[in-house]
Design an enzyme around this catalytic site. Structure first.
Site: not given
Length: 657
Positions: A348-349, A356, A467
């Site tokens: 996914l990334g 992920v 963050d």
């Protein structure tokens, strides 16, 4: 013969439950939520059946609130049954028994469902919902009759009555958060109303849920003689005729109205207007032949049926909240199979702390797996403690951690899967951003604010995220925001206001100045990041690489136009059809959050209040902290780290992590 008979009995049971739905004049609604499915022979289905069969069986509990869970992760089931505060115990249990039989039939194979009658509501799901305020999905219903005169006075009297009951209900204990009463309305009418929250909510969450529900009155019931808003965690109803039993609320609160029982006017949803006068006749026509059919089937087959004694639900110890990290541990082989051996097709990334992957467990549940980088210096016990910390954060605007896997050098975090990826993929994309109208963007802003408020004040732990940015805001199937990635989060003591650090890690463009320059961080540091997010959501532009004809960052541009009375220059061109008043209010809230002085920034509790109440007067924002460093090219997807104790020449070499 036995198999045929068994199928016929199952069919007859379905017929009975459907007939009950028609026969019940007060059946209201059901929602089958698309958050995962189960199969008919799965462990989840068995756990659901066991839990629902025992939900309201404790006859010693007479205050109308039942919450329990059954099974082990990932097949654990949670359920809440709540009866209206004026309902007698026998009526309550009968209502819940009907709901536990009917709702799984109306929502076959869905892991999460909500349904309700006039007297009770039922929720079940695969996630922990105890003590968590949830405001969607919502149901609006109203009386067909309009207020004849003095609508403004009627609305004012209604608001005063509901507000007083909201305060009273929120102060209720763990047995009941309920209030009912009446007030005089224009034209000598008596206005009756009741409000209720799930008793496991905190006082603040109950009050907030009801305040939000009451804020929806203009959407559904404005100028109507009666109406109701039903949310998963709270509800209210009002009418100009008595619709509740005042004797039923005298046990925990004194009766507020005389014990008379005129027939209440009908309260209808859009799909159920009219034709209720024929419902009883329809019910008789349907129920009588079905019952005769069922009796015949049972007479033929009863000698083939051997009733097995029901297993007792797990002990209370099994349904307590997580007390050890081991309860969350997944087998590495299971996760590897779920992700097809971490194939690129399921990726996914990629973030600073690892990749992920999307996965699918054997029970059909979709998950997201973060595979942490192998060079992490964190020990096994520290990793487990961090997992346990995050797992105990349960809020609809936080991504839910389902578990972890720790095997040799592998460290995996297993999260709920959020289908619409992250906010930055929408808000900064010229094509996708068109689908984010102002209503959706405002919903996202509100959700992020509520999630931060939970982290800062409402959870038993006090968490500073450190963050917060668009790539760490995930969007579910209904575009609800969920705050993700707690890799940099810090735990505060409940009475702690700030902390210093020599290792400053975060994302350039979102960092508060006191944190970036001096290593000081607090809840107000997150408030600053939230303010940047708000301005980015409104403008559709990144703060760190914003340009508008000159080398100037987003905060500088927003402040310049605000001072010159041209704040609408900031607004994304896709939002021209949005509410100008609401957009301007949010620009002002964003500027208040990014003020340079920490003490001038509002708390997230104040921000949530500003977003939900137009009666709150907003302060005038002061100058924000500007980030005018033209020699630094920053990407919002990267992490920026430097040590303030290093020399200026060393700081210019700040490393990315």
């Amino acid at each position: 013969m036995a198999k045929v008979c068994s199928k016929l009995l199952f069919l007859s049971a379905i017929c009975i439950f459907i007939a009950q739905a028609f026969a019940q004049p007060n059946f209201l609604y059901h929602f089958c939520l698309d958050n995962g499915n189960y199969t008919s022979n799965s462990t989840y289905k068995a756990n659901l059946n066991q839990l629902l069969s025992s939900l309201s069986s404790n006859t010693e509990i007479d205050y109308g609130f039942y919450n329990s869970s059954y099974g082990q992760n990932p097949d654990k089931v949670y359920a809440i049954g709540l009866c209206r505060g004026d309902v007698k115990p026998d009526v309550c249990r009968s209502c819940l028994n009907n709901a536990t039989n009917l709702l799984p039939l109306l929502c076959p194979n869905q892991k999460e469902a909500i349904g309700g009658y006039d007297y009770c509501t039922l929720r079940y799901t695969f996630r922990d919902i105890f003590g968590i305020m949830e405001d969607s999905p919502a149901l609006y219903m109203w009386n067909n009759n309009n207020v004849s005169a003095n609508v403004d006075q009627f609305n004012q009297d209604l608001r005063t009555l509901l507000d007083s009951q909201r305060v009273q209900a929120a102060k209720g204990g763990s047995l009941r958060k309920f209030a009912a009463g009446n007030a005089t309305a224009p034209n000598n009418q008596t206005l009756y109303s009741l409000v209720q929250c799930s008793p496991d909510l905190s006082e603040q969450d109950c009050s907030g849920c009801l305040a939000g529900a009451m804020g929806d009155i203009p959407k559904c019931c404005d100028g109507k003689q009666g109406g109701r808003v039903i949310r998963p965690s709270c509800n209210f109803r009002y009418e100009v005729s008595l619709f509740y039993d005042p004797t039923g609320i005298s046990v925990l609160s004194p009766p507020l109205v005389p014990p008379v029982s005129p027939s209440p006017p009908s309260t209808n949803s859009p799909a159920a207007k009219g034709k209720k006068s024929n419902k009883s006749l329809i019910a008789i026509v349907i129920v009588v032949p079905i019952v005769a059919f069922v009796v015949l089937i049972i007479s033929i087959c009863i000698y083939l049926r051997i009733r097995k004694p029901r297993e007792q639900p797990e002990s209370d110890e099994a349904v307590d909240e997580i007390t050890s990290a081991e309860a969350l541990q997944f087998n590495f082989g299971t996760v590897r199979v779920a992700t097809d051996d971490f194939s690129d097709a399921n990726k996914l990334g990629q973030g600073g702390f690892g990749a992920v992957y999307k996965g699918k467990l054997s029970n059909g549940q979709i998950i997201a797996v973060k595979r942490l980088s192998r060079d992490s210096r964190q020990g096994d016990q520290e990793f487990k403690n961090e997992v346990l910390l995050v797992a105990n954060l349960q809020h609809r605007n936080l991504v839910r951690l389902l578990g972890f896997c720790l095997e040799r050098t592998e460290r995996l975090l297993i999260y709920e899967f959020v289908p619409n990826t992250s906010l930055d993929r929408f808000i900064f994309d010229p094509i996708k951003s068109v689908f984010l109208n102002w209503e959706k963007r405002y919903k996202i802003i509100e959700g992020i604010a509520r999630g931060l408020l939970y982290l800062h004040e409402d959870s038993r732990l006090r968490i500073i995220h450190r963050d917060l940015k668009t790539s760490n805001i995930l969007l579910d199937s209904e575009m609800n925001p969920k705050i993700a990635d707690f890799g940099l989060a810090r735990l505060f003591a409940l009475d702690q206001s700030e902390e210093n650090t020599n290792r400053i890690v975060g994302t350039y463009g979102y960092m508060a100045p006191e944190y970036a320059m001096h290593g000081q961080f607090s809840a107000k540091s997150d408030t600053f990041s939230f303010g940047v997010l708000v301005l980015e959501i409104i403008s559709g532009k990144k703060n760190s690489c914003f340009q508008h004809g000159e080398n100037i960052d987003l905060l500088s541009y927003a402040w310049k136009n605000w001072r010159e009375g041209k704040a609408l220059n900031l607004v994304d061109s896709n939002l021209k059809a949005g509410s100008t008043t609401e957009i301007m209010r949010c620009i002002r809230i964003g500027l208040l959050c990014v003020q340079e002085n920490v003490a001038d920034r509002p708390s997230m509790a104040s921000v949530v209040l500003m977003l939900n109440s137009y009666s709150v007067t907003l302060p005038i924002p002061l100058q924000p902290a500007f980030f005018m460093h033209s020699n630094i090219e920053s990407d919002t997807s990267s992490q920026w780290e430097y040590d303030p104790k290093r020399t200026d020449s060393d700081q210019s070499k700040g490393s990315l992590v």
